[in-house]
Design a protein around this motif. Sequence first.
Motif, PDB file in Angstrom:
ATOM      1  N   GLU A 105       1.045  -1.097   0.078  1.00 44.90           N
ATOM      2  CA  GLU A 105      -0.186   0.040   0.105  1.00 44.90           C
ATOM      3  C   GLU A 105       0.948   1.328   0.052  1.00 44.90           C
ATOM      4  OE1 GLU A 105      -2.500  -0.537   3.235  1.00 44.90           O
ATOM      5  OE2 GLU A 105      -4.181  -1.267   2.300  1.00 44.90           O
ATOM      6  N   ASP A 108       2.173   2.132  -3.086  1.00 44.22           N
ATOM      7  CA  ASP A 108       0.785   2.516  -4.124  1.00 44.22           C
ATOM      8  C   ASP A 108       0.560   1.203  -5.230  1.00 44.22           C
ATOM      9  OD1 ASP A 108      -1.207   4.056  -4.607  1.00 44.22           O
ATOM     10  OD2 ASP A 108      -0.137   4.970  -6.648  1.00 44.22           O
ATOM     11  N   GLU A 109       0.940  -0.091  -4.515  1.00 41.62           N
ATOM     12  CA  GLU A 109       0.268  -1.108  -5.007  1.00 41.62           C
ATOM     13  C   GLU A 109      -0.750  -1.772  -4.716  1.00 41.62           C
ATOM     14  OE1 GLU A 109       2.175  -2.674  -7.928  1.00 41.62           O
ATOM     15  OE2 GLU A 109       3.384  -1.051  -8.062  1.00 41.62           O
ATOM     16  N   GLY A 110      -1.990  -1.154  -4.773  1.00 45.10           N
ATOM     17  CA  GLY A 110      -3.240  -1.613  -3.910  1.00 45.10           C
ATOM     18  C   GLY A 110      -3.607  -2.963  -4.419  1.00 45.10           C
ATOM     19  N   GLY A 111      -3.553  -3.098  -5.685  1.00 51.11           N
ATOM     20  CA  GLY A 111      -3.979  -4.527  -6.335  1.00 51.11           C
ATOM     21  C   GLY A 111      -3.571  -5.569  -5.652  1.00 51.11           C
ATOM     22  N   PRO A 112      -2.220  -5.808  -5.844  1.00 47.44           N
ATOM     23  CA  PRO A 112      -1.421  -6.907  -5.249  1.00 47.44           C
ATOM     24  C   PRO A 112      -1.598  -6.867  -3.784  1.00 47.44           C
ATOM     25  CG  PRO A 112       0.198  -5.838  -6.497  1.00 47.44           C
ATOM     26  CD  PRO A 112      -1.174  -5.173  -6.597  1.00 47.44           C
ATOM     27  N   ILE A 114      -4.489  -5.786  -2.024  1.00 44.34           N
ATOM     28  CA  ILE A 114      -5.875  -6.511  -1.893  1.00 44.34           C
ATOM     29  C   ILE A 114      -6.016  -8.038  -2.004  1.00 44.34           C
ATOM     30  CG2 ILE A 114      -8.259  -6.460  -2.714  1.00 44.34           C
ATOM     31  CD1 ILE A 114      -7.898  -3.523  -3.156  1.00 44.34           C
ATOM     32  N   ARG A 115      -5.227  -8.402  -2.974  1.00 49.15           N
ATOM     33  CA  ARG A 115      -5.326  -9.903  -3.125  1.00 49.15           C
ATOM     34  C   ARG A 115      -4.479 -10.775  -1.955  1.00 49.15           C
ATOM     35  NH1 ARG A 115      -4.227  -8.323  -8.358  1.00 49.15           N
ATOM     36  NH2 ARG A 115      -2.070  -8.327  -8.237  1.00 49.15           N
ATOM     37  N   THR A 118      -6.893 -10.397   1.041  1.00 45.74           N
ATOM     38  CA  THR A 118      -8.067 -11.147   0.819  1.00 45.74           C
ATOM     39  C   THR A 118      -7.829 -12.366   1.143  1.00 45.74           C
ATOM     40  OG1 THR A 118      -8.985  -9.604  -0.635  1.00 45.74           O
ATOM     41  CG2 THR A 118      -9.932 -11.904  -0.905  1.00 45.74           C
TER      42      THR A 118
END
Length: 128
Positions: A105, A108-112, A114-115, A118
């Motif tokens: 975060e 600024d690597e929100g996608g990884p 979140i994965r 999750t």
Amino acid sequence: LRHSDMLRQCLEREDRRVTELLASAEARASVEARSLGGHPALFPAGQAGFAEQLEAAQRQAVMAVRLAELDGLDPGMPGHPDVVAARAVVLVRDLVEPAKVTALEKLDEGGPAIRIATAWLRTRIENG
């Protein structure tokens, strides 16, 4: 509750406490070795406090075991190595995965992030 039931609960509680503390120490040592170059994650006062807490828990577990033996109950073995090792694996994941998410975060690597979060939360929910 009967005396034997209360004693059984006491044994189980002390076993969980010793197991959790031993697993925590094992998990911390594993993360320190793998991610911190072997440097301790706790400050000296924290290390001393942890050692005191572990010693007190082990002492209380021994007392509970001895009381159970005197009452003719099978006390089992508190802090069984296999149970400690399995719990340590979970605690390592609980230490590392949130740290990965935070680092991603900040980059600024929100996608990884979140994965990872999750997947980690799913394992927490599935395993209780």
